[in-house]
Structures are given as structure tokens and as C-alpha cells.
Design an enzyme around this catalytic site. Structure first.
Site, PDB file in Angstrom:
ATOM      1  N   LYS A 118       1.000  -1.208   0.079  1.00  0.00           N
ATOM      2  CA  LYS A 118      -0.013  -0.003   0.157  1.00  0.00           C
ATOM      3  C   LYS A 118       0.814   1.432   0.019  1.00  0.00           C
ATOM      4  O   LYS A 118       1.958   1.381   0.809  1.00  0.00           O
ATOM      5  CB  LYS A 118      -0.994  -0.116   1.095  1.00  0.00           C
ATOM      6  CG  LYS A 118      -1.764  -1.173   1.398  1.00  0.00           C
ATOM      7  CD  LYS A 118      -2.401  -1.486   2.656  1.00  0.00           C
ATOM      8  CE  LYS A 118      -3.361  -2.715   2.589  1.00  0.00           C
ATOM      9  NZ  LYS A 118      -3.573  -3.241   3.652  1.00  0.00           N
TER      10      LYS A 118
ATOM     11  N   ARG B 175      -4.129  -7.852  13.647  1.00  0.00           N
ATOM     12  CA  ARG B 175      -3.257  -6.845  14.355  1.00  0.00           C
ATOM     13  C   ARG B 175      -3.497  -5.476  13.868  1.00  0.00           C
ATOM     14  O   ARG B 175      -4.403  -5.432  13.430  1.00  0.00           O
ATOM     15  CB  ARG B 175      -1.672  -7.260  13.912  1.00  0.00           C
ATOM     16  CG  ARG B 175      -1.604  -7.147  12.381  1.00  0.00           C
ATOM     17  CD  ARG B 175      -0.313  -7.249  11.731  1.00  0.00           C
ATOM     18  NE  ARG B 175      -0.283  -7.229  10.199  1.00  0.00           N
ATOM     19  CZ  ARG B 175      -0.672  -6.295   9.554  1.00  0.00           C
ATOM     20  NH1 ARG B 175      -0.799  -5.300   9.733  1.00  0.00           N
ATOM     21  NH2 ARG B 175      -0.211  -6.838   8.022  1.00  0.00           N
TER      22      ARG B 175
END
Ligand code: ADP
Length: 449
Positions: free
Chosen positions: A238, A292
Site C-alpha cells: 500500500k 493486528r
């Protein structure tokens, strides 16, 4: 007795992020670091610091025995793993808990389930999440693969059950390519992950990457905090993320959000998690769940006002969720630019001495970074050195402010991706929110040509 001292098993901006949340809660922090990070900001700011090994991450940030010893020596009563490194290692989470140290993360069994992509897909399907059409679990023979591929239609994708970080997948354009591609994928998966389990999925041509942030208390209560659009990617990494997604209506957000929150409640999920979907023509397809905190969590914080790390710590401490679903409102727009120490257009890493550093500031501008002038960026770790997160009441306002903030950022001595972000924010497609996961690589290809 609640948590009073957290060992942060990470480095860089995320170690600082966790330190900040802890101090705001009156909790002490213990930094661990490799010899290469002795001068790092996360070490300087923590209340205690312990060197856990040489530069190589295998010997330091992934060194489980050294980290557990550091926790015992420093009297830490909880460990926050951040992202990457040991954050999705179920065995480590179990070891932490056996040592009577609180694990600021999900239950180990949920980390394990979601870490195996075949198991994750099965679980997601059973919880009612929409899946990418594909094989029902692992592929056991070429004949079976051919049958499945025929059913879902080419092109198909072969994926390694143990794959991650965008590795271990291959597109199969036609039936003629199937046998060799599957064989190759199996042998590559065996070499890279020690597991040759593979499965098939329909290959989506032009999807967006839209992920939902979820939170559970471990006792059957869960909420969603809306979505993030992370379609701007290079090699599955990303580059820029935004919330909300420019393509979702409030109804779609609420509909999908309640599906994922209900799934997490049913699972008894604990802590922060992200459910990743590909989105094409109005349909969601589950691809994986990250058990997470994510790099891009601040855009969610910006539009909801919820401090996700504080929430993680509270839940690990046995407290209830601090917000109910009907109290979570989505206001305005936020964009995060990942700033890496690398050439902005050919992406060659550029570690070294930062001679000048000035962070952008002003209203609704957040910089999460461990940089300072005189800091030497070590060559051993991920190249991300800062995150710039900007909020605006509207997407247009957010982009105007982001351009202004990028102009203000000064990082000298190393190359950074700031010029890439500046160029992206002049592209009509980006301004219109009109981009898929293919967009960035195509754009980079055209620039080169
Ligand atoms: P990893 O764990 O390696 O990140 P993911 O399953 O999350 O693997 O996929 C990573 C990326 O690969 C996605 O963000 C998307 O860009 C692409 N991808 C994954 N599955 C598909 C699919 N079925 N069709 C098209 N692209 C896909």
C-alpha cells in the site's frame, strides 16, 4: 492490578505510536532495540530500553527468547508487538501468555486460524462473509484444479495457503497454463514457506481493496469502525490509504460493517483486526484477515476519533470496549501517505543520514515518525520512515490540506517518496477517487514509457 509497564516489541514509527498511547494512559514503556537502533527515537523516548541483539531482524526483533527475557528483566506486564515482526506469530503470543505477560493482541488460536489462508477462508465463509469464488480449500490434484477453474472461469489465481505480503500467487490466464502454473506455484510455496498447500480463486480483473477495521472484547462483543480504501498499491504494497472509501455509500458501509462486526462477535474475537476485501461492481469478496494493528490505522482514528492503540491496551487489560456501535460516527475524510526512504519513482532504497528534518504541522495534520535531523536510517529494515495523515471535512478539503502539508515536509540527506505523493495528488483519477488496485502500476508504467 492493571497493566503498568508495556514492552514494545517493535521499532520505528509504530513503536512511538504505542509509546504515546501508553504514556497517555499513565503506563510506562520498555523499548527493545537492535544494536543498529541504539540512537532511534523509540529508544530515546521509552522509560527503559534493552538491547536485544545485532542488526539482523532475525537476531533481534524476531528473537523471541531475547524479547521474553527483556520483558522479565524489565518487569513488563504486557507486550505490544506492533505490526510485522512477531505480531502475527501465534506461537509467540502463546509463549508470552504462558509467562504471565499480557499479550496486546488477539487470542493465539485466532492468529493461527487467520494466518493459514485456506483455514481463514473456510472460517470467513462459515461466519457469513462473502468469499472470492474458488476451490473449496486446498487443491489436491491437477484434475481437481482443472475442474474448479472450469467452473469459476479463467483467468484464475493460484495462491499459497501460507503466503503473505503479496508473495506466493500466480495468475493463470487459460486452461493450457494450468498444470505448469500449479506445479510451479507448489514448488515455490514449498521453498518460500515450507508448505506447498495451494488453492484456486477467481482472478478479479479490476477490483478495489477495501478493508474493515474491527474490534472485539474477546467475550462476544464486537464493533466495526468503518472501512479504509487501500487500492493504491505497488507490488501489493500500500502507498496511500483513505477513509472513507470514495465508492461506498453510507448504506453499504453500515450493511457490510454489521456483517463483519457480527462475524467477529460470533468468533469471540479479541482486540483489533482488519478484514480485507476486494470490491468489484458493488460486490465484496473476502481475501484475508490481519490479526493486528495496521500501518494505516490512523485514517480510521481521524474519522472516528477512537484511539485504536488505547483500545487495544484496554482490551488486553480485560476492560470492555470503550465505544458501542451506535456511538461510532464517521465524520469527514482522512488520507495517509506512506513516506519511504527510497527513490520516489524507481523505488530503490535510500537509507543514510538525515541532514535536515522538518515535519508538516497545522490543523488536522498528523505526522507519525521517528525521524530527527542527524538520524541515520539503517539499511536493515523496512524503508517506511514516516506517515503523514491529514484530515478534512470533505475529501476535496483533505486533498488541499494534504498538498499543503506535503509542501511543508522537509527531509534532506535521503531520497523520499514525497515527490511521488505530490505527483499522485495532481492526477485527475486520484482526485476523482477513480482508481483500482491496478491503477498505480499502470501509471508508473506509462511514466516510464
Ligand atoms: P497477502 O497475504 O500476500 O497480502 P492477499 O490475499 O491479501 O495476500 O492478496 C494481496 C493482494 O493480491 C490483494 O491486495 C490484491 O491486490 C491481489 N489479489 C489477491 N487475490 C486476488 C484475486 N482473487 N483477484 C485479483 N487480485 C487479487
Amino acid at each position: 492490578m492493571g497493566i503498568s509497564r508495556i514492552l514494545i516489541a517493535n521499532r520505528g514509527e509504530i513503536a512511538l505510536r504505542i509509546h504515546r498511547a501508553a504514556h497517555e494512559m499513565g503506563i510506562e514503556t520498555v523499548a527493545v532495540h537492535s544494536t543498529a537502533d541504539a540512537d532511534a527515537m523509540h529508544v530515546r523516548l521509552a522509560d527503559h530500553a534493552i538491547c536485544i541483539g545485532p542488526p539482523s531482524a532475525t537476531d533481534s526483533y524476531l528473537n523471541q527468547a531475547a524479547i521474553i527475557s527483556a520483558a522479565e528483566i524489565s518487569g513488563a506486564d504486557a507486550i505490544h508487538p506492533g505490526y510485522g515482526f512477531l505480531s502475527e506469530n501465534a506461537q509467540f503470543a502463546e509463549i508470552v501468555e504462558t509467562h504471565d505477560i499480557k499479550w496486546i493482541g488477539p487470542k493465539p488460536e485466532h492468529i493461527r486460524t487467520m494466518g493459514d489462508k485456506v483455514e481463514a477462508k473456510r472460517t470467513a465463509g462459515a461466519l457469513g462473509l462473502p468469499l472470492v469464488p474458488g476451490s473449496d480449500g486446498a487443491i489436491s490434484s491437477i484434475e481437481e484444479a482443472a475442474e474448479v477453474a472450469e467452473q469459476i472461469g479463467y483467468p484464475v489465481l493460484v495462491k499459497a495457503a501460507s503466503g503473505g505480503g503479496g508473495r506466493g500467487m500466480k495468475v493463470i490466464p487459460t486452461a493450457a497454463d494450468l498444470a505448469s502454473a500449479v506445479a510451479q506455484a507448489k514448488s515455490e510455496a514449498k521453498a518460500a514457506f515450507g508448505d506447498d498447500t495451494v488453492y484456486l480463486e477467481k482472478y478479479l480483473g479490476n477490483p478495489r481493496h477495501i478493508e474493515f477495521q474491527v474490534f472485539g472484547d474477546g467475550n462476544g462483543n464486537a464493533v466495526h469502525l468503518g472501512e479504509r480504501d487501500c487500492s493504491l498499491q505497488r507490488r501489493h504494497q500500500k502507498v496511500l490509504e483513505e477513509a472513507p472509501s470514495p465508492v461506498l455509500s453510507q448504506e453499504e458501509r453500515q450493511r457490510m460493517g454489521s456483517i463483519v462486526a457480527k462475524a467477529m462477535a460470533e468468533m469471540g474475537y479479541r482486540g483489533a483486526g482488519t478484514i480485507e476485501f476486494l470490491w468489484e461492481n458493488g460486490e465484496f469478496y473476502f481475501i484475508e484477515m490481519n490479526t493486528r494493528l495496521q500501518v494505516e490505522h490512523p485514517v480510521t482514528e481521524a474519522i472516528t476519533g477512537v484511539d485504536l492503540v488505547r483500545e487495544q491496551i484496554r482490551i488486553a487489560d480485560g476492560k470492555p470496549l470503550s465505544v458501542q456501535q451506535d456511538e461510532i460516527e464517521f465524520k469527514g475524510h482522512a488520507i495517509e501517505c506512506r513516506i519511504n526512504a527510497e527513490d520516489p519513482f524507481n523505488f530503490i532504497p535510500s537509507p543514510g543520514l538525515v541532514t535536515t528534518y522538518h515535519a508538516a504541522g497545522g490543523m488536522h495534520v498528523r505526522v507519525d515518525s521517528g525521524l530527527y535531523a542527524g538520524y541515520r536510517i539503517p539499511p536493515y529494515y523496512d524503508s517506511m520512515i514516516a506517515k503523514l495523515i491529514v484530515y478534512g471535512r470533505t475529501r476535496e478539503g483533505c486533498i488541499m490540506r494534504l498538498r499543503r502539508a506535503l509542501e511543508e515536509m522537509v527531509i534532506e540527506g535521503v531520497k523520499t517518496s514525497i515527490p511521488l505523493h505530490e505527483a499522485l495528488l495532481n492526477e485527475p483519477d486520484i482526485l476523482d477517487g477513480n482508481y483500482s488496485i491496478k491503477w498505480l502500476e499502470e501509471w508508473l508504467g506509462e511514466r516510464e514509457a
